[in-house]
Each structure stands twice: as structure tokens, then as C-alpha cells.
Design a protein around this motif. Structure first.
Motif, PDB file in Angstrom:
ATOM      1  N   GLN A  21      -9.930  -2.122  10.355  1.00 54.58           N
ATOM      2  CA  GLN A  21      -9.514  -1.210   9.818  1.00 54.58           C
ATOM      3  C   GLN A  21      -8.847  -0.074  10.832  1.00 54.58           C
ATOM      4  OE1 GLN A  21      -9.896  -0.051   6.961  1.00 54.58           O
ATOM      5  NE2 GLN A  21     -11.341  -1.657   6.533  1.00 54.58           N
ATOM      6  N   TRP A  25      -5.975   3.397  11.751  1.00 58.09           N
ATOM      7  CA  TRP A  25      -6.756   4.645  12.964  1.00 58.09           C
ATOM      8  C   TRP A  25      -6.297   4.320  13.976  1.00 58.09           C
ATOM      9  CZ3 TRP A  25      -8.372   1.396  17.305  1.00 58.09           C
ATOM     10  CH2 TRP A  25      -8.900   0.593  17.376  1.00 58.09           C
ATOM     11  N   HIS A  28      -2.528   7.259  14.228  1.00 55.43           N
ATOM     12  CA  HIS A  28      -3.727   7.874  13.930  1.00 55.43           C
ATOM     13  C   HIS A  28      -3.933   8.761  14.943  1.00 55.43           C
ATOM     14  CE1 HIS A  28      -5.316  11.352  11.126  1.00 55.43           C
ATOM     15  NE2 HIS A  28      -4.645  10.436  10.298  1.00 55.43           N
ATOM     16  N   SER A  31      -8.271  10.182  15.372  1.00 56.53           N
ATOM     17  CA  SER A  31      -8.861   9.182  15.998  1.00 56.53           C
ATOM     18  C   SER A  31      -9.280   8.860  16.815  1.00 56.53           C
ATOM     19  CB  SER A  31      -7.828   7.734  14.841  1.00 56.53           C
ATOM     20  OG  SER A  31      -7.781   8.018  13.274  1.00 56.53           O
ATOM     21  N   ILE A  34     -12.823   6.814  17.058  1.00 50.70           N
ATOM     22  CA  ILE A  34     -12.859   5.336  16.803  1.00 50.70           C
ATOM     23  C   ILE A  34     -12.355   4.584  18.081  1.00 50.70           C
ATOM     24  CG2 ILE A  34     -12.315   3.780  15.147  1.00 50.70           C
ATOM     25  CD1 ILE A  34     -11.988   5.692  13.108  1.00 50.70           C
ATOM     26  N   LEU A  92     -13.460  11.553   9.428  1.00 52.99           N
ATOM     27  CA  LEU A  92     -11.718  11.234   8.850  1.00 52.99           C
ATOM     28  C   LEU A  92     -11.200  10.321   8.576  1.00 52.99           C
ATOM     29  CD1 LEU A  92     -12.166   9.907  12.918  1.00 52.99           C
ATOM     30  CD2 LEU A  92     -11.124  11.588  12.584  1.00 52.99           C
ATOM     31  N   LEU A  96      -7.437   9.206   6.653  1.00 60.85           N
ATOM     32  CA  LEU A  96      -7.359   7.855   7.102  1.00 60.85           C
ATOM     33  C   LEU A  96      -7.026   7.054   5.550  1.00 60.85           C
ATOM     34  CD1 LEU A  96     -10.005   6.997  10.229  1.00 60.85           C
ATOM     35  CD2 LEU A  96      -7.279   7.872  10.083  1.00 60.85           C
ATOM     36  N   TYR A 107      -8.055   2.101   3.181  1.00 59.39           N
ATOM     37  CA  TYR A 107      -8.891   2.074   4.296  1.00 59.39           C
ATOM     38  C   TYR A 107     -10.435   2.333   4.733  1.00 59.39           C
ATOM     39  CZ  TYR A 107     -11.640   4.394   8.298  1.00 59.39           C
ATOM     40  OH  TYR A 107     -11.861   4.419   9.401  1.00 59.39           O
ATOM     41  N   CYS A 109     -13.964   3.390   5.171  1.00 62.31           N
ATOM     42  CA  CYS A 109     -15.100   3.655   6.453  1.00 62.31           C
ATOM     43  C   CYS A 109     -16.295   3.606   6.581  1.00 62.31           C
ATOM     44  CB  CYS A 109     -15.222   5.567   5.713  1.00 62.31           C
ATOM     45  SG  CYS A 109     -16.360   6.025   7.157  1.00 62.31           S
TER      46      CYS A 109
END
Length: 302
Positions: A21, A25, A28, A31, A34, A92, A96, A107, A109
Motif C-alpha cells: 500500500q 500512504w 499522505h 500516515s 505507517i 487511517l 487512505l 487501498y 488496510c
């Protein structure tokens, strides 16, 4: 924090999903957790103590922005830290997914895809037999200890039908309640309840031994699906070393994931802060019977 993160980093498919992903992220603004998690993963292989300290401090700061409980440097609970990190990663997903839509992609998760699962709670009135069902999302289960028992027995105790005081419309005041798996995750995280309150409300450590199962067989609710038993393999353990609930030290033992396909050697690593040493899964399961606190199981391919 170190032990909890090492436990998560043994989860092959979860980590791969995080990387899959990256296009969403990496740019963003919300994020940072992450990105910080991936930086922790990457810096594991660095020889720079300063770099590791900087990356971990930045990650801790990001977590503290989400939960002020982790702002200071006093001892915290590893399970609470894990739950906080997974909650934040999961929260998130809406932003996202929206960002991914603007990019013309999708996206997924990592927490929802690999760790989150659904439990079914069924309440049955002992008077009229009326049932009430509720579905709920979980990211881990907290199990009471069955002294001298196995992990499977602790799980079965959790799933066992229990008595419940509940006044039904028929005026009966006794019901039963039972939990069952509605869905099964790729990663099943189990917390063993090693801390409990005494009758005088003092928190104490419980060191009852539990036989740690390398494999765990789990079945979803038979009334919902015809799926057969699912096999899970133990890939890491977070243990609490110490005689009291207010002191001690967390360590992590994790399966060594750099083996070649077909390699049957039982290689594990013990992560004790900056010290890392080789061990085996068999040795870990024997040594951690009284200290194992969180167990990470991965679903085996059928």
C-alpha cells in the motif's frame, strides 16, 4: 515498545501488505505512523545505534500524539501499546481509501486484511429460549489462564457457554452467553491474562504455567459456516519477565523469517532490547510457559 514491534515484524503477510500500500500512504500527511513503522523495520538492519534510537523515539512520539498515555518514559503495558498501534493504523483506512480513490487505485488496510476478525456473541434466555446475537470486530482475544493447561484449553474456556444475569421480556432473569468466531484472521493474536486484581484491588502478576502450543486449531461458528478447522502456527511470543505487575521487563522471541523454502531448521531469535541471540521454537515454548504474555499465530496455507 521494542518487544511489541518485534512481534509485529515477524508477521510476514501483514508486513507485505503494508509495503503493497506504499503508493497510497507514502505521501499522505496523516500516515506518519505507517511511515514510522516501516522506518523501524528498515533500521533493524542498521549498525547505527543513534539511527535506531532516533527512529524509535520518533515512532513513540507519533503514538503518543494518538494516545497521551505513552508520552512519558514510565513502564507501560505491552498489550495496551499493541492495541494502540493497531487502532491507529486501522483508523487511517477511511482517509487512505479516499486518497486512493483520488489516485484511481484502491487501498487495503493491513490491519483489517490480516488481523481484524469478527466474533459472534449469542445470548440465550433460560426461560423462553429467545436468542439475541451481536457481531463485533476484534483485533485480539484476552484469555484467562487455565493453570497447567494448553493455549487451546485457554481459548476453549473463552468460547465456553457462561451464565449471565439478564432480565428477559418473559421476566426470566437467567441467560447464557457464548462467544464464537464468525470469521478467522490471517494473524490471530492472543493475550494471556498474566495480571489480575486481588479482592483488595491490588494488581498482581500471575505466573501459572501454560503449555505453549506451536500449532493451534480453530473453528468458526458451525451454525454460520461449514468451514472446517483452521490451523495456525506460532511465530512470536512477547513475554513479561518479573515477579510483580509494577516492575519487570518485556522480551520477544520470534521465528527467524529469512530461511530458504523447504528449510526445516527450527531457528528463532530472542530480542532483548539491543541484544539479539539465536534460539529455537522448541526452547522458547519450554522456557516461556510462566512468562508468555502475547502470542502471535499465523494461519497456515491449506
Amino acid at each position: 515498545m521494542n518487544s511489541t514491534l518485534q512481534g509485529l515484524l515477524t508477521l510476514t503477510h501483514f508486513i507485505q501488505e503494508v509495503h503493497n500500500q506504499q503508493q497510497v500512504w507514502r505521501s499522505h500527511p496523516e500516515s506518519q505512523l505507517i511511515r514510522g513503522f516501516v522506518e523501524v523495520e528498515v533500521c533493524r538492519f542498521s549498525n547505527s545505534k543513534a539511527e535506531k534510537k532516533s527512529v524509535l523515539a520518533a515512532f513513540k512520539k507519533t503514538v503518543a500524539e494518538f494516545n497521551s498515555e505513552f508520552e512519558d518514559d514510565s513502564q507501560k503495558d505491552a498489550h495496551e501499546f499493541l492495541s494502540c498501534v493497531l487502532d491507529k493504523l486501522r483508523s487511517l483506512s477511511v482517509d487512505l481509501q479516499s486518497a486512493a480513490g483520488d489516485m484511481g487505485i484502491s487501498y487495503t488496510c493491513p490491519v483489517n486484511a490480516h488481523i481484524t476478525f469478527q466474533m459472534l456473541s449469542t445470548r440465550t434466555c433460560q426461560g423462553c429460549g429467545m436468542q439475541s446475537m451481536r457481531e463485533e470486530d476484534y483485533m485480539n482475544l484476552s484469555l484467562d489462564l487455565v493453570p497447567g493447561g494448553t493455549v487451546s484449553q485457554c481459548l476453549q474456556e473463552y468460547l465456553k457457554e457462561s451464565q449471565l444475569e439478564y432480565r428477559c421480556e418473559c421476566d426470566a432473569e437467567e441467560s447464557t452467553q457464548q462467544m464464537s468466531f464468525l470469521t478467522l484472521p490471517n494473524v490471530l493474536i492472543l493475550q494471556l491474562k498474566r495480571f489480575r486484581f486481588t479482592e483488595s484491588f491490588n494488581l498482581e502478576k500471575v505466573d501459572s504455567p501454560i503449555l505453549l502450543s506451536r500449532e493451534l486449531m480453530v473453528k468458526p461458528a458451525s451454525s454460520i459456516t461449514k468451514q472446517t478447522m483452521t490451523r495456525y502456527s506460532l511465530v512470536s511470543i512477547v513475554s513479561h519477565l518479573g515477579s510483580t505487575a509494577h516492575s519487570g521487563h518485556y522480551i520477544c522471541d520470534g521465528a527467524h523469517r529469512e530461511q530458504k523454502p523447504g528449510d526445516m531448521t527450527d531457528r528463532w531469535l530472542m530480542y532483548n532490547d539491543k541484544d539479539v541471540s539465536e534460539t529455537t521454537g522448541a526452547s522458547v515454548c519450554y522456557l516461556r510457559q510462566q512468562t508468555a504474555y502475547m502470542l502471535f499465530y499465523e494461519k497456515q496455507n491449506s
